[in-house]
Design a protein around this motif. Structure first.
Motif, PDB file in Angstrom:
ATOM      1  N   GLU A 178      62.931  60.019  11.740  1.00  0.00           N
ATOM      2  CA  GLU A 178      63.314  59.963  10.328  1.00  0.00           C
ATOM      3  C   GLU A 178      64.712  60.531  10.120  1.00  0.00           C
ATOM      4  O   GLU A 178      65.513  59.988   9.341  1.00  0.00           O
ATOM      5  N   ARG A 217      67.729  58.415   8.444  1.00  0.00           N
ATOM      6  CA  ARG A 217      68.372  58.859   7.210  1.00  0.00           C
ATOM      7  C   ARG A 217      69.880  58.993   7.426  1.00  0.00           C
ATOM      8  O   ARG A 217      70.675  58.642   6.560  1.00  0.00           O
ATOM      9  N   GLU A 266      67.227  51.587   5.879  1.00  0.00           N
ATOM     10  CA  GLU A 266      66.012  51.467   5.076  1.00  0.00           C
ATOM     11  C   GLU A 266      64.862  50.862   5.869  1.00  0.00           C
ATOM     12  O   GLU A 266      63.696  51.242   5.697  1.00  0.00           O
ATOM     13  N   LEU A 322      63.458  53.569   8.040  1.00  0.00           N
ATOM     14  CA  LEU A 322      62.701  54.527   7.242  1.00  0.00           C
ATOM     15  C   LEU A 322      61.352  53.950   6.828  1.00  0.00           C
ATOM     16  O   LEU A 322      60.349  54.673   6.741  1.00  0.00           O
ATOM     17  N   HIS A 339      60.773  51.102   0.960  1.00  0.00           N
ATOM     18  CA  HIS A 339      61.864  51.006   1.945  1.00  0.00           C
ATOM     19  C   HIS A 339      62.042  49.565   2.427  1.00  0.00           C
ATOM     20  O   HIS A 339      63.165  49.057   2.500  1.00  0.00           O
TER      21      HIS A 339
END
Length: 893
Positions: free
Chosen positions: A705, A709, A714, A717, A748
């Motif tokens: 993660e 990030r 996206e 994630l 996401h």
């Protein structure tokens, strides 16, 4: 047919209406009539000749009980047909022995070849008659338009709509004459729409081979398997398709054509047959052979297996099909017999040749008739004359009557008169075939070589290179393989099409696509190997499809999934060919790339069994760049996951992560982290959860993660949220937190434009809502997910949603609905190999459809009807429409 010896007038030309007739069921009538048959036939002939002559028609030919007549006036032709039917009905026939005559009329151009008509309009009239039933009179739209205001008294005309008739590429609008006092109600026309079929629509119509066609039909009456054998170019495929179009309506469950030309591996034959039967996918981890036998059990089909000689080791598959489906028939084309007990071989000889002693009868020869027909296709004013008849006869004799050779040479009529063609084609020099080949095979290769030798050297090299493509190729791939040639590619392709060495075919999305006939492709491959550049060209082909597959793979998760999956499906045979060549020649890197890029197609369209085999093969090859090996390992782990073997997916996922950490690409590391964390947590359902495992899994998710990030990824994630939701459930039994994470994953994925991921988030929301007794939300997300996956024909996904629908129906007490859906799940699971549906990770805890007893007397018929559903029917039923089309109040129990 025999030509009428004398005529009272010359055959009409210009606009002519053709009438064809024959007696339906004449063989049975002959047997019933016995020694009375000659008198019956004489009465039949007298009545037909009288009606034709009375209305100014001319009998062109007769064959047995069939008539072919021509009229200058469409009105007169219709009047003759009506009078003939009335006369036949009024005649006093012996009890039970009245002939039932079918008739077909079409108006078109009256082109003469010698003392006979030639051209497409003659064939159109014959095919219209062939679609009729005894006592029925059918008209083409052309004839109907000329007579609609001048019909005989007591006659009306009925529009039966458009129909595809055998040999004709365009649908023909058919009209029926309703004659007062005679039958008006007939069964459906004998057109290609009559039964399910996937018969290729021929680009040319069928010429000659009437005796052979009859013989094949007779053999199929008494034999389960009929194998049409003969050398390449004799027209085996065309004859098989013709027979299929003629008798397909007799088979309740349809007639299906299976093209085995692109297949080299006998083990792939069951998958290829399943695909031709209309299955969206080959079976997954269930052997395709078993799935095929189940698919045809208790069915009544005509299965045409084309080009079987290169997969002859699969003959036992046909033998098993005979046992599993005793009401079906199997028509095989091959250069040699299958040598199984149920087989009846029918050798196909070249076409009948004209007599050297009777040039005037040349047009009666099948070989000459074919030459005339194909020559007229490129030069409509071509005809056999007293000046060229000897050359035409000598030409087809020099080609030994081989249909393909005749068609190739006939294309030269566009440029040269026949005597010059004959002078340039030396029959004494059979061609480039090896000396141990059969004579006729050397002749056809000589004919191909002759067309080939007229090409400029760069176009000859282009022809040879096209041999690497299995099942054809888009222009884009042809450019990749051939862009170094000193030739204008489009011009070269056009020249090959003109020479009959290449065909332009339809392609999904309307892209330009080309393919060669199988026998011509073999010649091209021989020339490629003889050139010494075979290995280089095969490698270019492999490189092109590795790049292409990676491009496709980048799109199969997004909004246009169906289009990209269809594109892959069209070139699947090229992918197979490239992977086979790569494995044999040690091209590890390219093999790893191509297999890794293909796995989502194999998973989505249900080729899991084949995907597993190919991925296990490529990861076992020596060498290869680490990044390519890592992706192939991840793909192999994905296949294991979808086959429900979760424990097996962990080792390749772990190895892939080790490689990615060494390589240092943070995005790839995060993806490998997600795969391993997910695999380990789900595997723990069987192996047991420990604190060390929990710490390792959550530590991996935290690391992944953080990377995603930092990269603002996206999609990544979404993966982490989805995987963490699974792990929270599996390791901590926290369904509410899992549900929150699945909602996060959908958000996401939506931002990333990943429809595939959105669909799986919706599946988990549906599952976990049901686990928390929120059935309304579960149904909402079930419907949304099906709306995403079903249009893409993603069978592996759909089967999971259907399993959930069945479970929800069972939980509500609707056992009947649950039984149908459970049957659909089992049938689609078997055909796709998506055994993940059996794993606990896809279930509502403490409730599964396994609690349903499909053998219970009241549920067994419902379960079986569900198993018979195809994917669209099953989806429609789950969403509220049963397979018959009747609407329910809604899908929810």
């Amino acid at each position: 047919m025999t030509t009428t010896a004398s005529r009272s007038r010359r055959l009409p030309t210009g606009t002519v209406t053709y009438l064809f007739t024959d007696v339906e069921g004449s063989t049975r009538l002959l047997e019933a009539a016995a020694d009375r048959w000659p008198a019956l036939l004489a009465d039949h002939d007298r009545l037909l000749r009288g009606a034709i002559a009375e209305h100014g028609g001319t009998v062109v030919k007769t064959e047995g009980d069939g008539f072919f007549a021509a009229f200058s006036s469409a009105v007169d032709a219709v009047a003759a047909a009506v009078d003939a039917q009335r006369a036949l009905a009024a005649n006093e026939w012996p009890d039970g022995l009245a002939p039932s005559v079918r008739m077909g009329l079409h108006t078109g151009l009256g082109l003469l070849g010698g003392d006979d008509y030639i051209g497409l309009d003659v064939h159109r009239a014959s095919r219209i008659m062939g679609s009729a039933h005894g006592g029925q009179v059918l008209l083409s739209a052309a004839t109907a338009g000329l007579v609609e205001h001048e019909l005989p008294g007591g006659v009306a005309m009925r529009d039966l709509g458009p129909h595809h008739l055998r040999d004709l590429t365009q649908a023909e609008r058919i009209f029926q004459l309703d004659i007062d006092g005679l039958d008006r109600a007939f069964p459906a026309l004998r057109s290609l729409e009559a039964v399910p079929n996937n018969l290729p629509m021929p680009v040319t119509h069928f010429v000659g081979r009437r005796r052979e066609s009859v013989r094949v039909r007779e053999l199929l009456e008494s034999s389960h398997v009929v194998t049409i054998t003969g050398t390449g170019g004799t027209g085996k495929t065309r004859l098989a398709i013709q027979v299929g179009s003629e008798i397909g309506a007799r088979f309740r469950d349809g007639v299906y054509f299976v093209d085995l030309a692109p297949v080299d591996d006998p083990a792939v034959v069951p998958s290829q047959v399943l695909r031709s039967l209309g299955e969206d996918s080959a079976p997954g981890n269930r052997p395709p052979r078993e799935a095929l036998l189940d698919r045809l059990a208790d069915k009544e089909v005509l299965l045409i297996l084309d080009n079987f000689e290169q997969v002859i080791a699969a003959a036992s598959v046909v033998a098993d099909l005979v046992t599993a489906s005793p009401r079906s028939r199997f028509l095989v084309t091959s250069r040699g017999p299958l040598r199984i007990a149920a087989e009846q071989e029918m050798p196909l000889e070249p076409m009948d040749l004209p007599s050297r002693h009777d040039p005037g009868a040349a047009a009666d020869s099948d070989a000459v008739a074919l030459f005339i027909d194909r020559a007229m296709a490129v030069r409509p004013d071509f005809s056999v004359t007293s000046e060229n008849v000897a050359s035409v006869s000598e030409l087809v004799r020099g080609l030994d009557g081989l249909p393909l050779a005749i068609e190739l040479v006939a294309s030269r009529v566009r440029l040269l008169p026949v005597p010059e063609i004959l002078a340039r084609l030396d029959p004494a020099r059979p061609g480039t075939g090896t000396v141990d080949m059969p004579e006729r095979q050397r002749t056809i290769e000589g004919a191909i070589a002759w067309s080939h030798d007229l090409l400029d050297p760069p176009v000859q090299e282009l022809f040879a290179r096209l041999g690497v493509f299995a099942g054809g190729a888009d222009l884009e791939q042809i450019e990749r393989v051939c862009d170094d040639l000193d030739v204008d590619l489009l011009g070269g392709l056009a020249e090959l099409v003109d020479q009959g060495l290449l065909r332009q075919v339809a392609s999904p999305g309307g892209r330009a696509r080309f393919r060669t006939l199988h026998v011509i492709r073999e010649v091209a491959l021989l020339k490629l190997e003889a050139s010494g550049s075979g290995e280089v060209v095969h490698r270019r082909h492999l490189e092109a499809y590795a790049d292409w597959a990676e491009e496709v793979a980048a799109h199969v998760m997004g909004e246009a999934r169906s289009e990209w999956l269809d594109r892959f499906d069209t070139d699947h045979d090229n992918v197979r060919t490239a992977l086979d060549w790569a494995a044999v020649h040690g091209e590890t890197d390219l093999a790893l790339r191509l297999a890794a890029a293909s796995w989502r197609f194999w998973q989505s369209r249900g080729h899991l069994y084949e995907g597993r085999s190919r991925l296990e093969t490529v990861v076992s090859l020596e060498g290869g760049e680490p990044q390519h090996r890592a992706r192939a390992l991840e793909a192999l782990g994905g296949v294991y996951w979808w086959q429900g073997e979760i424990d097996r997916c962990v080792p390749p996922y772990r190895e892939a992560l080790v490689i990615q950490r060494e390589l240092g690409d943070r995005g790839e590391i995060a993806n490998a982290i997600y795969n391993l964390a997910l695999g380990q947590s789900v595997a723990a359902l069987a192996s047991g959860v420990t604190d060390d495992l929990r710490r390792e899994v959550y530590g991996l998710y935290d690391e992944g993660e953080a990377i995603y990030r930092d990269l603002a990824d996206e999609n990544g994630l979404g993966n982490i949220a989805w995987g963490r939701g699974q792990s929270v459930s599996d390791l901590d039994n926290d369904s509410r937190r899992a549900l929150e994470l699945f909602h996060e994953s959908i958000a996401h994925y939506r931002r990333a434009g990943n429809e595939f991921g959105m669909g799986w988030g919706m599946f988990e929301v549906a599952i976990f809502s049901a686990r928390l007794d929120d059935i309304e939300t579960s149904w909402d997300y079930l419907e949304r997910g099906l709306d995403l996956f079903a249009p893409h024909r993603d069978v592996s996904a759909v089967v999971l949603f259907l399993s959930l629908a069945a479970t929800l129906a069972l939980a509500s007490g609707d056992e009947e609905r649950a039984a149908r859906l459970a049957g659909a799940v089992r049938g689609l699971r078997n055909s796709s190999g998506a055994k993940i549906v059996d794993h606990e990770v896809t279930r509502i805890r403490d409730l599964t459809i396994d609690e349903l007893d499909p053998t219970r007397e009241d549920l067994a018929p419902l379960y079986e009807s569900g198993m018979a559903m195809d994917l669209p029917q099953a989806v429609a039923y789950a969403l509220g429409r049963d397979p018959t089309g009747d609407m329910r109040s809604g899908p929810r129990p």
